[in-house]
Motif scaffolding. Structure first.
Motif, mmCIF file in Angstrom:
data_model
loop_
_atom_site.group_PDB
_atom_site.id
_atom_site.type_symbol
_atom_site.label_atom_id
_atom_site.label_comp_id
_atom_site.label_asym_id
_atom_site.label_seq_id
_atom_site.Cartn_x
_atom_site.Cartn_y
_atom_site.Cartn_z
ATOM 1 N N LEU A 53 0.845 -1.194 0.000
ATOM 2 C CA LEU A 53 0.000 0.000 0.000
ATOM 3 C C LEU A 53 0.885 1.249 0.000
ATOM 4 C CD1 LEU A 53 -2.730 -1.012 2.618
ATOM 5 C CD2 LEU A 53 -2.938 -1.019 0.122
ATOM 6 N N PRO A 54 0.433 2.333 -0.667
ATOM 7 C CA PRO A 54 1.230 3.563 -0.705
ATOM 8 C C PRO A 54 1.397 4.185 0.682
ATOM 9 C CG PRO A 54 -0.492 3.579 -2.385
ATOM 10 C CD PRO A 54 -0.788 2.430 -1.481
ATOM 11 N N VAL A 55 2.494 4.874 0.882
ATOM 12 C CA VAL A 55 2.768 5.610 2.112
ATOM 13 C C VAL A 55 2.792 7.099 1.766
ATOM 14 C CG1 VAL A 55 4.409 6.006 3.974
ATOM 15 C CG2 VAL A 55 4.100 3.696 3.060
ATOM 16 N N HIS A 56 1.962 7.908 2.452
ATOM 17 C CA HIS A 56 1.804 9.327 2.139
ATOM 18 C C HIS A 56 1.410 9.496 0.671
ATOM 19 C CE1 HIS A 56 3.428 10.144 6.062
ATOM 20 N NE2 HIS A 56 4.595 9.601 5.761
ATOM 21 N N PHE A 57 0.222 8.989 0.352
ATOM 22 C CA PHE A 57 -0.282 8.928 -1.023
ATOM 23 C C PHE A 57 -0.203 10.293 -1.714
ATOM 24 C CE2 PHE A 57 -3.611 9.297 -4.192
ATOM 25 C CZ PHE A 57 -3.496 8.119 -4.910
ATOM 26 N N ASN A 58 0.325 10.296 -2.947
ATOM 27 C CA ASN A 58 0.325 11.502 -3.774
ATOM 28 C C ASN A 58 0.458 11.106 -5.236
ATOM 29 O OD1 ASN A 58 3.273 12.024 -4.844
ATOM 30 N ND2 ASN A 58 3.491 11.334 -2.716
ATOM 31 N N LEU A 59 0.100 12.033 -6.127
ATOM 32 C CA LEU A 59 0.126 11.784 -7.579
ATOM 33 C C LEU A 59 1.197 12.616 -8.278
ATOM 34 C CD1 LEU A 59 -3.734 11.850 -8.230
ATOM 35 C CD2 LEU A 59 -2.287 9.830 -8.032
ATOM 36 N N ASN A 60 2.161 13.100 -7.516
ATOM 37 C CA ASN A 60 3.136 14.028 -8.092
ATOM 38 C C ASN A 60 4.018 13.387 -9.158
ATOM 39 O OD1 ASN A 60 2.216 16.101 -6.454
ATOM 40 N ND2 ASN A 60 3.627 15.590 -4.793
ATOM 41 N N SER A 61 4.357 12.124 -8.986
ATOM 42 C CA SER A 61 5.182 11.452 -9.995
ATOM 43 C C SER A 61 4.443 11.363 -11.327
ATOM 44 C CB SER A 61 5.567 10.054 -9.516
ATOM 45 O OG SER A 61 6.421 10.117 -8.402
#
Length: 293
Positions: A53-61
């Motif tokens: 599961l993602p840690v500190h979810f973000n879509l920046n990449s």
């Protein structure tokens, strides 16, 4: 069908399922980890804190990838390469495999051409001679430099040739008695019943063209002409070129590790979208095309 109810048969059935589930996990878990890394914060990814599961979810990449105009240009170049390259691979493979599927009585030079094909599978001129040929033909920085060097995939020709050999000769003989030409026989009889083999080699061609990045590095001097795989292979996080404070804040959670994970995820999506439509033909075409020499 009568199934055995013995303890041994049930145990073997359970063991088979356990093995299959374990193999599925070996393929699925690394992919899930890669997807999670692409959606995670750079510090968590660098510290190897990301699991399934993602840690500190973000879509920046993904924002860094998708907001870049060069990404979409390279994406369209790869789509163009896949469409033209796969069509050309299929056409040339069919036109070469059909005469080679005949006997020497029907095609006297068959063995000569087969020896040439096998020789090219074992030996090649090398990267530098191929580069000089492409450059000498004026194909540098064009889509044809990515397509023509591999226009005739020998393995696919042999696979399709063996598939054509499995077609009953009576079908061709009946068509010839009705006055059909060789091309009519090929396109009206052989191709309709060769869909599994064509789907198999088509899948090989699609994956090969889509995943190839080295040809772009070799034959494209201008980065604007890079196919998608070459573009994302060269893409890195470079904060020195960013002056907007809001962009700097957003990219603070992006690193080369998360960006590379996003590259992998984006690059496999088109193949994953195509594969389910061809998968049902894949096993049949591969097996039938390889058992008869």
């Amino acid at each position: 069908m009568i199934r055995s109810k013995s303890f041994g048969s049930r145990l073997s059935y359970v063991i088979i399922w356990i093995v299959l589930l374990a193999l599925t996990a070996l393929c699925f878990v690394p992919m899930m980890n890669m997807v999670s890394i692409s959606f995670s914060n750079s510090s968590a990814a660098s510290a190897n804190q990301v699991g399934l599961l993602p840690v500190h979810f973000n879509l920046n990449s993904y924002s860094l990838l998708l907001e870049d105009g060069q990404f979409w240009r390279s994406f369209l170049i790869s789509i163009e390469r896949v469409v033209i390259g796969t069509s050309l691979n299929l056409l040339l493979s069919v036109l070469m495999a059909y005469p080679l599927s005949k006997t020497t009585k029907q095609f006297a030079a068959r063995n000569i051409y087969m020896n040439i094909l096998i020789f090219t599978m074992l030996f090649s001129g090398g990267m530098i001679p191929l580069f000089l040929v492409v450059k000498g033909l004026g194909l540098m920085n064009t889509i044809w430099a990515l397509i023509l060097p591999g226009a005739v995939p020998i393995f696919d020709v042999i696979l399709l040739m063996n598939f054509f050999k499995s077609v009953p000769e009576s079908l061709e003989e009946a068509a010839m008695m009705d006055g059909a030409s060789k091309l009519t026989i090929l396109f009206k009889i052989y191709l309709p019943i060769s869909v599994p083999a064509l789907a198999t080699i088509g899948l090989f061609a699609i994956v090969g063209h889509w995943n190839d990045y080295f040809s772009g590095l070799l034959y494209m001097n201008n980065p604007a002409n890079y196919p998608l795989q070459t573009y994302i292979q060269q893409l890195n996080v470079d904060m020195t070129k960013i002056t907007d404070p809001s962009q700097l804040k957003a990219l603070a959670s992006v690193s080369n590790k998360t960006l590379n994970a996003a590259k992998i995820v984006v690059s496999i999506l088109p193949v994953l979208a195509v594969y389910p439509f061809l998968q049902k033909y894949f096993t049949t075409g591969l097996v039938i095309g390889s058992v008869k020499g």
